[in-house]
Scaffold this motif. Structure first.
Motif, PDB file in Angstrom:
ATOM      1  N   SER A  38       5.248 -26.205 -55.742  1.00 22.87           N
ATOM      2  CA  SER A  38       3.799 -26.028 -55.836  1.00 22.87           C
ATOM      3  C   SER A  38       3.167 -25.926 -54.440  1.00 22.87           C
ATOM      4  O   SER A  38       2.263 -25.113 -54.214  1.00 22.87           O
ATOM      5  N   ILE A  39       3.647 -26.730 -53.509  1.00 20.59           N
ATOM      6  CA  ILE A  39       3.143 -26.667 -52.130  1.00 20.59           C
ATOM      7  C   ILE A  39       3.485 -25.319 -51.508  1.00 20.59           C
ATOM      8  O   ILE A  39       2.643 -24.693 -50.852  1.00 20.59           O
ATOM      9  N   LEU A  40       4.707 -24.839 -51.719  1.00 23.13           N
ATOM     10  CA  LEU A  40       5.100 -23.532 -51.178  1.00 23.13           C
ATOM     11  C   LEU A  40       4.253 -22.403 -51.767  1.00 23.13           C
ATOM     12  O   LEU A  40       3.999 -21.405 -51.097  1.00 23.13           O
ATOM     13  N   GLU A  41       3.832 -22.549 -53.004  1.00 24.81           N
ATOM     14  CA  GLU A  41       2.966 -21.531 -53.611  1.00 24.81           C
ATOM     15  C   GLU A  41       1.574 -21.545 -52.976  1.00 24.81           C
ATOM     16  O   GLU A  41       0.933 -20.504 -52.863  1.00 24.81           O
ATOM     17  N   LYS A  42       1.124 -22.704 -52.554  1.00 28.00           N
ATOM     18  CA  LYS A  42      -0.227 -22.837 -51.986  1.00 28.00           C
ATOM     19  C   LYS A  42      -0.286 -22.566 -50.487  1.00 28.00           C
ATOM     20  O   LYS A  42      -1.325 -22.220 -49.959  1.00 28.00           O
ATOM     21  N   MET A  43       0.840 -22.745 -49.792  1.00 30.03           N
ATOM     22  CA  MET A  43       0.861 -22.619 -48.342  1.00 30.03           C
ATOM     23  C   MET A  43       2.174 -21.979 -47.899  1.00 30.03           C
ATOM     24  O   MET A  43       3.232 -22.305 -48.426  1.00 30.03           O
ATOM     25  N   LYS A  44       2.098 -21.081 -46.931  1.00 26.58           N
ATOM     26  CA  LYS A  44       3.321 -20.482 -46.408  1.00 26.58           C
ATOM     27  C   LYS A  44       4.199 -21.577 -45.815  1.00 26.58           C
ATOM     28  O   LYS A  44       3.726 -22.430 -45.068  1.00 26.58           O
ATOM     29  N   GLY A  45       5.475 -21.515 -46.128  1.00 26.25           N
ATOM     30  CA  GLY A  45       6.415 -22.499 -45.604  1.00 26.25           C
ATOM     31  C   GLY A  45       6.420 -22.546 -44.082  1.00 26.25           C
ATOM     32  O   GLY A  45       6.608 -23.606 -43.486  1.00 26.25           O
ATOM     33  N   SER A  46       6.197 -21.391 -43.443  1.00 24.39           N
ATOM     34  CA  SER A  46       6.209 -21.340 -41.977  1.00 24.39           C
ATOM     35  C   SER A  46       5.060 -22.134 -41.353  1.00 24.39           C
ATOM     36  O   SER A  46       5.105 -22.454 -40.171  1.00 24.39           O
ATOM     37  N   ALA A 131      16.143 -31.434 -43.675  1.00 22.77           N
ATOM     38  CA  ALA A 131      16.728 -30.658 -42.582  1.00 22.77           C
ATOM     39  C   ALA A 131      16.841 -29.178 -42.953  1.00 22.77           C
ATOM     40  O   ALA A 131      16.428 -28.298 -42.179  1.00 22.77           O
ATOM     41  N   ILE A 132      17.359 -28.901 -44.128  1.00 21.88           N
ATOM     42  CA  ILE A 132      17.585 -27.514 -44.540  1.00 21.88           C
ATOM     43  C   ILE A 132      16.264 -26.796 -44.814  1.00 21.88           C
ATOM     44  O   ILE A 132      16.063 -25.664 -44.367  1.00 21.88           O
ATOM     45  N   GLU A 133      15.347 -27.452 -45.508  1.00 19.77           N
ATOM     46  CA  GLU A 133      14.073 -26.796 -45.814  1.00 19.77           C
ATOM     47  C   GLU A 133      13.187 -26.643 -44.574  1.00 19.77           C
ATOM     48  O   GLU A 133      12.455 -25.663 -44.455  1.00 19.77           O
ATOM     49  N   ILE A 134      13.260 -27.576 -43.638  1.00 18.91           N
ATOM     50  CA  ILE A 134      12.514 -27.414 -42.378  1.00 18.91           C
ATOM     51  C   ILE A 134      13.044 -26.178 -41.648  1.00 18.91           C
ATOM     52  O   ILE A 134      12.262 -25.350 -41.164  1.00 18.91           O
ATOM     53  N   ALA A 135      14.374 -26.046 -41.589  1.00 16.42           N
ATOM     54  CA  ALA A 135      14.970 -24.869 -40.937  1.00 16.42           C
ATOM     55  C   ALA A 135      14.547 -23.582 -41.645  1.00 16.42           C
ATOM     56  O   ALA A 135      14.193 -22.585 -40.998  1.00 16.42           O
ATOM     57  N   ARG A 136      14.556 -23.586 -42.954  1.00 17.16           N
ATOM     58  CA  ARG A 136      14.142 -22.402 -43.717  1.00 17.16           C
ATOM     59  C   ARG A 136      12.674 -22.084 -43.485  1.00 17.16           C
ATOM     60  O   ARG A 136      12.296 -20.921 -43.303  1.00 17.16           O
ATOM     61  N   ASN A 137      11.844 -23.107 -43.491  1.00 15.93           N
ATOM     62  CA  ASN A 137      10.412 -22.897 -43.294  1.00 15.93           C
ATOM     63  C   ASN A 137      10.122 -22.338 -41.909  1.00 15.93           C
ATOM     64  O   ASN A 137       9.335 -21.401 -41.760  1.00 15.93           O
TER      65      ASN A 137
END
Length: 158
Positions: A38-46, A131-137
């Motif tokens: 839901s957060i990713l839908e509301k805000m770009k991961g980057s 760690a993995i999602e921070i790197a992806r974002n």
């Protein structure tokens, strides 16, 4: 249900499989998964920060796993092999007193190109997820979720 005498610690190696505990874990893991999506839908991961320590976590990930490529599909067998478990355990222990629920189980997408799904999701520890999602974002690999959500939103308005 009794887990033993008051104040006694629960040894996970000797604990029985408690159905209620499993259900509670499953509910919390699914809540975490749906909240993150839901957060990713509301805000770009980057643009997203998952913790106050994102920079430190990412730097540590690159140091301990120099070959990690956030674009690639995670090899669950490699991650959960004896060597993989040891490397990740050492990585995670650095956050034992720094990150709440650092070793709590959660769901992790094996590839940033896909939504959560039965074949695209594995069980991982919270610090592995961070760690993995921070790197992806940071690599902009999750921005598509926001873009897709807003593209779909525009279609429903017209």
């Amino acid at each position: 249900m009794s887990l033993g005498p008051a104040g006694a610690s629960l040894n996970p190696e000797q604990a029985e499989n408690f159905e209620d505990m499993e259900k509670q874990f499953a509910v919390k893991a699914v809540q975490h998964m749906t909240t993150y999506w839901s957060i990713l839908e509301k805000m770009k991961g980057s643009k997203l920060r998952l913790t106050k320590m994102d920079d430190e976590i990412l730097e540590h990930l690159h140091k301990e796993f120099p070959d990690f490529d956030p674009k690639e599909t995670i090899d669950e067998n490699k991650m959960k092999s004896k060597e993989g478990k040891e490397r990740w355990r050492n990585f995670m222990m650095a956050y034992e007193k720094k990150v709440e629920d650092y070793n709590f189980g959660t769901m992790l997408r094996t590839n940033p190109k896909f939504e959560y799904g039965e074949k695209e999701t594995i069980f991982a520890m919270r610090m592995q997820f961070y760690a993995i999602e921070i790197a992806r974002n940071r690599a902009g690999l999750n921005d598509w979720v926001h873009e897709q959500a807003h593209r779909d939103e525009e279609k429903t308005k017209t």
